[in-house]
Design an enzyme around this catalytic site. Structure first.
Site, mmCIF file in Angstrom:
data_model
loop_
_atom_site.group_PDB
_atom_site.id
_atom_site.type_symbol
_atom_site.label_atom_id
_atom_site.label_comp_id
_atom_site.label_asym_id
_atom_site.label_seq_id
_atom_site.Cartn_x
_atom_site.Cartn_y
_atom_site.Cartn_z
ATOM 1 N N TYR A 66 0.856 -1.185 0.000
ATOM 2 C CA TYR A 66 0.000 0.000 0.000
ATOM 3 C C TYR A 66 0.898 1.242 0.000
ATOM 4 O O TYR A 66 1.544 1.557 1.002
ATOM 5 C CB TYR A 66 -0.911 0.026 1.219
ATOM 6 C CG TYR A 66 -1.999 -1.020 1.250
ATOM 7 C CD1 TYR A 66 -2.309 -1.783 0.124
ATOM 8 C CD2 TYR A 66 -2.744 -1.236 2.399
ATOM 9 C CE1 TYR A 66 -3.313 -2.730 0.154
ATOM 10 C CE2 TYR A 66 -3.756 -2.178 2.445
ATOM 11 C CZ TYR A 66 -4.036 -2.930 1.321
ATOM 12 O OH TYR A 66 -5.039 -3.873 1.361
ATOM 13 N N PHE A 221 -13.625 -5.122 -0.906
ATOM 14 C CA PHE A 221 -14.604 -4.623 -1.878
ATOM 15 C C PHE A 221 -16.014 -4.792 -1.298
ATOM 16 O O PHE A 221 -16.905 -5.340 -1.956
ATOM 17 C CB PHE A 221 -14.509 -5.365 -3.214
ATOM 18 C CG PHE A 221 -13.217 -5.205 -3.969
ATOM 19 C CD1 PHE A 221 -12.267 -4.270 -3.594
ATOM 20 C CD2 PHE A 221 -12.950 -6.000 -5.070
ATOM 21 C CE1 PHE A 221 -11.080 -4.130 -4.295
ATOM 22 C CE2 PHE A 221 -11.763 -5.868 -5.778
ATOM 23 C CZ PHE A 221 -10.824 -4.936 -5.393
ATOM 24 N N PRO A 222 -16.265 -4.338 -0.065
ATOM 25 C CA PRO A 222 -17.557 -4.608 0.590
ATOM 26 C C PRO A 222 -18.740 -3.882 -0.036
ATOM 27 O O PRO A 222 -19.884 -4.220 0.265
ATOM 28 C CB PRO A 222 -17.317 -4.124 2.021
ATOM 29 C CG PRO A 222 -16.295 -3.042 1.877
ATOM 30 C CD PRO A 222 -15.381 -3.523 0.787
ATOM 31 N N LEU A 223 -18.455 -2.921 -0.897
ATOM 32 C CA LEU A 223 -19.530 -2.205 -1.583
ATOM 33 C C LEU A 223 -19.501 -2.446 -3.083
ATOM 34 O O LEU A 223 -20.202 -1.779 -3.838
ATOM 35 C CB LEU A 223 -19.432 -0.701 -1.286
ATOM 36 C CG LEU A 223 -19.611 -0.324 0.185
ATOM 37 C CD1 LEU A 223 -19.345 1.146 0.404
ATOM 38 C CD2 LEU A 223 -21.017 -0.698 0.663
ATOM 39 N N GLY A 224 -18.713 -3.449 -3.538
ATOM 40 C CA GLY A 224 -18.601 -3.696 -4.962
ATOM 41 C C GLY A 224 -17.995 -2.490 -5.663
ATOM 42 O O GLY A 224 -17.519 -1.546 -5.044
ATOM 43 N N GLY A 225 -18.006 -2.533 -6.991
ATOM 44 C CA GLY A 225 -17.652 -1.363 -7.770
ATOM 45 C C GLY A 225 -16.247 -0.832 -7.592
ATOM 46 O O GLY A 225 -15.952 0.293 -7.983
ATOM 47 N N PRO A 228 -13.616 -0.870 -12.567
ATOM 48 C CA PRO A 228 -14.585 -0.616 -13.626
ATOM 49 C C PRO A 228 -15.289 -1.902 -14.048
ATOM 50 O O PRO A 228 -14.671 -2.949 -14.204
ATOM 51 C CB PRO A 228 -13.724 -0.048 -14.763
ATOM 52 C CG PRO A 228 -12.522 0.509 -14.086
ATOM 53 C CD PRO A 228 -12.256 -0.374 -12.917
#
Length: 312
Positions: A66, A221-225, A228
């Site tokens: 990171y 990625f707990p909210l997706g998206g 792209p």
């Protein structure tokens, strides 16, 4: 390290109490990857992490790759031993700023050891409490060269050796299938980090195995998206309707659903914005009634797509 700075009274645990590596922790922690966005303002990055701790965050997820060590250095500067924050890092990839992707895989046992040593140096720790072995079995990953196809047993042997040497406290896994997790159980796995959200529930069997084995489930990625072409939780009509009815944001609904969906879930949402941080830590106070849960549970899951060389 900085001098301790404590609130007058301990903050309530965001999301309530969960368990990680044998410790009681807040169910909502902090994913530090987004601190890289504050590379040009180190003081702001340190202040944001301090604020998270003051609000009750007691587990932080990071990685040497990171910001090519920047995020670990911020954690080292911001946290004190008195904060008693459980730091979780990961190995299996390294920074590759000049390559076709920002990361390249580093899956071989000697690579895992080097990555642990690098994390120890930048974090300023003698032992990393939890280190996740980031594999490529599930979710989205960068292309896997032939020399990076490494057997699980060889990797676990190195991780166990590092634990026996005291360089890591416990072993987790990331981006693995239920079958891989089952094979790894004798090593004493304490958590699994997989890409998972309301709209991407391909790894439900791995989650159920974590529940059965009392292993922490830590979705990324707990909210997706996040990339792209991936479905976004906040775009779902059912999520938008629930948010309007509850007086919160769609993102908060998506995170609250994860907490409701499994008692083993620990969240590590990341942000570089103070307002978003506070909103993320508030999701534990959101109650989803049975009807709302049923409506959200009925949202279809979408398989990960192949994206610009990334594979599912």
């Amino acid at each position: 390290m900085t001098s301790p700075s404590f609130p007058a009274t301990p903050a309530p645990r965001p999301g309530g109490a969960g368990e990680l590596a044998g410790r009681t922790v807040s169910r909502v922690g902090y994913g530090a990857m987004q601190l890289e966005r504050l590379h040009g303002d180190r003081r702001a990055a340190v202040a944001l992490l301090r604020h998270a701790v003051e609000l009750g965050v007691d587990h932080v997820d990071t990685a040497q790759f990171y910001g090519d060590g920047f995020v670990n250095e911020v954690i080292r500067e911001a946290l004190t031993p008195e904060d008693d924050v459980l730091v979780v890092s990961k190995v299996g990839a390294v920074s590759d700023p000049g390559g076709p992707f920002p990361l390249r895989l580093a899956q071989r046992p000697e690579d895992l050891r080097t990555s642990v040593e690098d994390n120890l140096a930048t974090l300023g720790l003698e032992q990393i409490p939890v280190v996740n072995l980031r594999r490529t079995d599930s979710g989205i990953t960068i292309p896997v060269p032939d020399d990076q196809i490494v057997g699980l047993d060889d990797q676990l042997a190195e991780m166990i050796a590092l634990r026996d040497e005291g360089k890591i406290g416990a072993i987790g896994l990331s981006s693995v299938t239920a079958d891989i997790l089952r094979r790894a159980l004798p090593a004493g796995i304490v958590c699994v980090q997989n890409a998972y959200s309301l709209v991407a529930r391909d790894d439900e069997d791995a989650l159920r195995l974590c529940e059965a084995e009392q292993i922490a489930w830590v979705p990324y990625f707990p909210l997706g998206g996040a990339l792209p072409g991936l479905a976004k939780v906040a775009d779902e009509p059912a999520v938008l309707a629930a948010a309007e009815r509850l007086g919160c944001t769609p993102a908060q609904v998506g995170l609250a659903w994860l907490l409701h969906h499994s008692p083993r879930t620990l969240l590590i949402p990341g942000t570089a914005d103070t307002g978003h941080l506070e909103a993320n830590l508030a999701v534990g106070a959101i109650t989803l009634d049975d009807q709302t849960l049923a409506t959200l549970d009925a949202v279809p899951t979408r398989p990960f797509q192949t994206l610009d060389g990334l594979k599912s």
